[in-house]
Design a protein around this motif. Structure first.
Motif, PDB file in Angstrom:
ATOM      1  N   ALA A 550     -11.365  -8.302   7.716  1.00 59.48           N
ATOM      2  CA  ALA A 550     -11.037  -7.848   9.042  1.00 59.48           C
ATOM      3  C   ALA A 550     -10.325  -6.615   9.421  1.00 59.48           C
ATOM      4  O   ALA A 550     -10.849  -5.892   9.908  1.00 59.48           O
ATOM      5  CB  ALA A 550     -10.565  -9.058   9.989  1.00 59.48           C
ATOM      6  N   CYS A 551      -9.378  -6.586   8.594  1.00 57.74           N
ATOM      7  CA  CYS A 551      -8.679  -5.466   8.687  1.00 57.74           C
ATOM      8  C   CYS A 551      -9.086  -4.142   7.998  1.00 57.74           C
ATOM      9  O   CYS A 551      -9.109  -3.145   8.672  1.00 57.74           O
ATOM     10  CB  CYS A 551      -7.090  -5.787   8.006  1.00 57.74           C
ATOM     11  SG  CYS A 551      -6.090  -6.617   8.667  1.00 57.74           S
ATOM     12  N   ALA A 552      -9.878  -4.447   7.180  1.00 63.73           N
ATOM     13  CA  ALA A 552     -10.784  -3.265   6.329  1.00 63.73           C
ATOM     14  C   ALA A 552     -11.708  -2.838   7.405  1.00 63.73           C
ATOM     15  O   ALA A 552     -11.930  -1.543   7.590  1.00 63.73           O
ATOM     16  CB  ALA A 552     -11.440  -3.513   5.116  1.00 63.73           C
ATOM     17  N   ASP A 553     -12.339  -3.746   7.794  1.00 63.94           N
ATOM     18  CA  ASP A 553     -13.437  -3.218   8.831  1.00 63.94           C
ATOM     19  C   ASP A 553     -12.849  -2.520  10.146  1.00 63.94           C
ATOM     20  O   ASP A 553     -13.727  -2.027  10.873  1.00 63.94           O
ATOM     21  CB  ASP A 553     -14.266  -4.643   9.170  1.00 63.94           C
ATOM     22  CG  ASP A 553     -14.948  -5.350   8.184  1.00 63.94           C
ATOM     23  OD1 ASP A 553     -15.208  -4.527   7.115  1.00 63.94           O
ATOM     24  OD2 ASP A 553     -15.392  -6.670   8.348  1.00 63.94           O
ATOM     25  N   ALA A 554     -11.906  -3.143  10.504  1.00 63.96           N
ATOM     26  CA  ALA A 554     -11.346  -2.329  11.602  1.00 63.96           C
ATOM     27  C   ALA A 554     -10.508  -1.196  11.526  1.00 63.96           C
ATOM     28  O   ALA A 554      -9.763  -0.350  12.473  1.00 63.96           O
ATOM     29  CB  ALA A 554     -10.328  -3.384  12.409  1.00 63.96           C
ATOM     30  N   GLY A 555     -10.419  -0.595  10.335  1.00 62.01           N
ATOM     31  CA  GLY A 555      -9.643   0.506   9.760  1.00 62.01           C
ATOM     32  C   GLY A 555      -8.272   0.374   9.634  1.00 62.01           C
ATOM     33  O   GLY A 555      -7.762   1.465   9.637  1.00 62.01           O
ATOM     34  N   VAL A 556      -7.749  -0.748   9.666  1.00 58.28           N
ATOM     35  CA  VAL A 556      -6.226  -1.051   9.689  1.00 58.28           C
ATOM     36  C   VAL A 556      -5.861  -0.887   8.146  1.00 58.28           C
ATOM     37  O   VAL A 556      -6.286  -1.417   7.066  1.00 58.28           O
ATOM     38  CB  VAL A 556      -5.916  -2.548  10.173  1.00 58.28           C
ATOM     39  CG1 VAL A 556      -4.664  -2.634   9.729  1.00 58.28           C
ATOM     40  CG2 VAL A 556      -6.149  -2.911  11.453  1.00 58.28           C
ATOM     41  N   ARG A 557      -4.962   0.120   7.817  1.00 57.71           N
ATOM     42  CA  ARG A 557      -4.686   0.493   6.613  1.00 57.71           C
ATOM     43  C   ARG A 557      -3.364  -0.210   6.135  1.00 57.71           C
ATOM     44  O   ARG A 557      -2.987  -0.240   4.826  1.00 57.71           O
ATOM     45  CB  ARG A 557      -4.405   2.042   6.568  1.00 57.71           C
ATOM     46  CG  ARG A 557      -5.291   2.909   7.113  1.00 57.71           C
ATOM     47  CD  ARG A 557      -5.364   4.116   6.754  1.00 57.71           C
ATOM     48  NE  ARG A 557      -5.117   4.829   5.409  1.00 57.71           N
ATOM     49  CZ  ARG A 557      -5.033   5.806   5.006  1.00 57.71           C
ATOM     50  NH1 ARG A 557      -4.598   6.784   5.817  1.00 57.71           N
ATOM     51  NH2 ARG A 557      -4.725   6.287   3.745  1.00 57.71           N
ATOM     52  N   THR A 558      -2.836  -1.310   7.003  1.00 64.47           N
ATOM     53  CA  THR A 558      -1.719  -2.025   6.661  1.00 64.47           C
ATOM     54  C   THR A 558      -2.272  -2.726   5.041  1.00 64.47           C
ATOM     55  O   THR A 558      -3.125  -3.367   5.171  1.00 64.47           O
ATOM     56  CB  THR A 558      -1.322  -2.877   7.364  1.00 64.47           C
ATOM     57  OG1 THR A 558      -0.939  -2.102   8.646  1.00 64.47           O
ATOM     58  CG2 THR A 558      -0.091  -3.773   7.065  1.00 64.47           C
TER      59      THR A 558
END
Length: 613
Positions: A550-558
């Motif tokens: 989900a983070c990858a899909d949202a462009g979250v780089r953490t």
């Protein structure tokens, strides 16, 4: 124990004179009560099959002849007679004897899967293999209880076993009238009629192996021998010899009593000491638990919900007591359904109830929902039906071992469209989430909790978009976000305390609903330098893996790192010990976070060095 001590394997047993067998059975019972009362385990089922197991190992030559136990919890006597008495001091303990058949322990243990209703299918396959290999002189024996015979897979096995009359398989039906609870449905009534009919084997036995009167099994095409007194070694031995000599599919109907020979088990009308913890062997009484179990919390809240909503109904697959539904069934008997050991039917029947305007709550062990996955997907979720599945024994269960650990639910249920899954961290959240689940009207919900004491409540310091913030470092940078799934929240808070003392800023969040990922969680992750997820389910495809996606899909780089259980079959042992081994204690979580931060620092430094070059 002179007779039992002389038995180092089945060959020794076959040398004993028949007159010694009743005394041997008495020694075995005394041994089981003494040892299992110290370790816990399945006492009642094993006390009920002492004479039957002695007879089987005298008639059949294991491992040349294959003896398969369904479900395997009644194999303690088999273990004793195949040379493992010393192992009972460590029964179901880490590194000790398994509570079920185990191929690693003995060549006499054929099948170690301890899910019910499988033995007849295994026997069918083994008999076919013997036929293909020209081993026609070898016997295949499947020992199945009347409770396990209520499962659909068992009926598929029966249907296939009679497909080839020249493939001899002996089905030993150990009929004690119950699984955990009394056997339900038409099968239970039919077996009761056979048990109580005038006459018994061998009076009703004919030369061709058929019963004098027709019954379900003869109509299917089996020879039928029975009913046989399961507590008479000689009678069992003669019936099994006759079945072996017929060289065709045979049902040997053995009647027995769970807990036979031990008064506290015989007097336990609820479950006949099916499974026990440590007890006083003289009285059969267990020490009082130190706190309220998760199951008890669910049982209480389920009754409260039932009192408020008459559309809520309950379904159990032969385990009203262990899953917490017994109290609901006693209070609302017309709204509680025991379907027998038939998880597939439980899920599909729940779909029908939901179509009819009810809100079913299906309570099963987490590991047993695996058996109904197709029904969850195609019969419940596809139709967007409001069915709540309550999964007891989720995560590490402890002494019952690999087939009973509930480690797959978070992984497999995460792929089901429209399904929502919750993992309560404490008793209050279990009560809250159960009520939220039964309020859902447009799809299935799942609630999971472990086999353990619920422990103290953990209050939130704040709530954000349906998630609970359990800890937030003040005056420190947002270094690490720890995402705690369910009952491991306590260990996550311990880890946060350790990390704060070492100068790391930590936020601990409990998503409450872990399937699907809360849309606000990637945004919270983006505000931190590192995210670490912690769950008592499998890391492969689990809640942490879904958050990383989900983070990858949202462009979250953490960076997101996942702590959970390995992709492996985990041994039996103490729940906390196994969690510690998997790195899921407070100290180990803190250690992992420090390691991840160090690795990220090293990687960042390497990138800087590469860039400057």
């Amino acid at each position: 124990m002179a007779l039992l001590e002389s038995i180092r394997g089945p060959a020794d047993l076959r040398e004993l004179p028949e007159t010694d067998l009743p005394a041997l059975a008495g020694e075995i019972r005394e041994f089981l009560v003494r040892t299992v009362s110290r370790t816990g385990g399945h006492l009642g089922p094993n006390l009920g099959v002492v004479e039957l197991t002695v007879a089987m190992h005298r008639v059949f030559t294991s491992p040349r002849d294959r003896i398969i136990f369904d479900t395997g919890h009644q194999a303690y006597v088999h273990k004793l007679l195949t040379g493992r008495p010393e192992g009972f001091e460590g029964l179901r303990r880490r590194g000790g004897l398994s509570g079920y058949p185990s191929q690693a322990e003995s060549v006499h243990d054929v099948v170690e899967n301890s899910h019910a209703s499988t033995a007849l299918a295994y026997a069918d396959g083994l008999a076919k293999a013997n036929q293909r290999r020209g081993l026609a002189d070898r016997s295949v024996v499947a020992v199945i209880g009347d409770g396990a015979l209520t499962g659909g897979l068992a009926w598929e096995g029966l249907n296939n076993l009679v497909g080839a009359p020249d493939r001899p398989v002996i089905v030993v039906l150990n009929d004690n009238g119950r699984s955990y609870a009394p056997t339900v449905g038409g099968l239970g009534r039919h077996l009761h009629a056979l048990r109580t009919s005038p006459g018994s084997w061998p009076e009703h036995y004919t030369r061709d192996g058929s019963a004098a009167g027709d019954n379900l099994f003869t109509h299917l095409g089996f020879a039928y021998l029975g009913p046989v007194d399961g507590h008479d070694v000689s009678a069992c031995e003669r019936a099994l010899q006759a079945a072996r000599d017929l060289r065709r599919p045979v049902v040997v109907h053995v009647t027995s009593r769970k807990g036979h020979g031990y008064p506290p088990a015989e007097d336990d009308e609820a479950e006949h000491m099916h499974a026990i913890g440590k007890i006083d062997p003289a009285t059969g009484k267990a020490a009082k638990p130190s706190g309220m179990s998760w199951t008890k919390v669910f049982a209480e809240e389920m009754c409260a919900v039932g009192a408020e909503r008459d559309d809520v109904v309950a379904i159990t697959a032969a385990m009203p007591g262990p899953t917490g539904l017994a109290a609901f069934a006693e209070r609302f008997p017309d709204r509680a359904y025991d379907v027998g050991i038939a998880e597939q039917h439980a899920a599909c029947s729940a779909a029908g109830l939901a179509l009819g305007g009810m809100h079913p709550v299906v309570a099963v062990y987490s590991t047993f929902l695996n058996r109904a996955f197709d029904q969850v997907v195609m019969d419940v979720a596809l139709h967007r039906l409001p069915v709540t599945f309550v999964l007891d024994r989720a995560g590490i269960t402890g002494p019952d071992g690999p087939s009973h650990h509930g480690v797959w639910d978070l992984s497999i249920l995460g792929v089901v469209p429209g399904l929502r899954g919750a993992a309560p961290r404490d008793a209050t959240r279990l009560r809250e989430l159960l009520r939220e689940a039964v309020d859902v009207t447009d799809g299935p919900t799942v609630l999971r909790f472990p086999k353990a004491t619920a422990g103290p409540d953990i209050d939130a310091v704040a709530s954000v978009d349906g998630m609970d913030i359990l800890r937030r470092s003040r005056g420190r940078p947002l270094d690490v976000l720890i995402v705690a799934a369910g009952p491991l929240a306590g260990a996550c808070l311990q880890a946060a305390g350790i990390l704060e003392e070492q100068g790391t800023g930590v936020t601990v969040v409990d998503p409450r609903w872990v399937i699907p990922v809360n849309p606000a969680l990637p945004g919270l992750a983006a505000r931190h330098a590192l995210v670490v997820t912690v769950e008592d389910g499998g890391r492969t495809g689990g809640a942490g893996a879904r958050l990383a996606q989900a983070c990858a899909d949202a462009g979250v780089r953490t960076p997101v790192r996942n702590l959970g259980l390995p992709r492996a079959f985990l041994e039996h042992g103490d729940r906390q010990d196994l969690l510690d081994d998997a790195g899921l204690s407070g100290d180990r979580i803190a250690e992992a976070v420090r390691r991840y931060r160090a690795d990220l620092g090293t990687a960042a430094a390497a990138r800087v060095e590469t860039t400057t070059r």
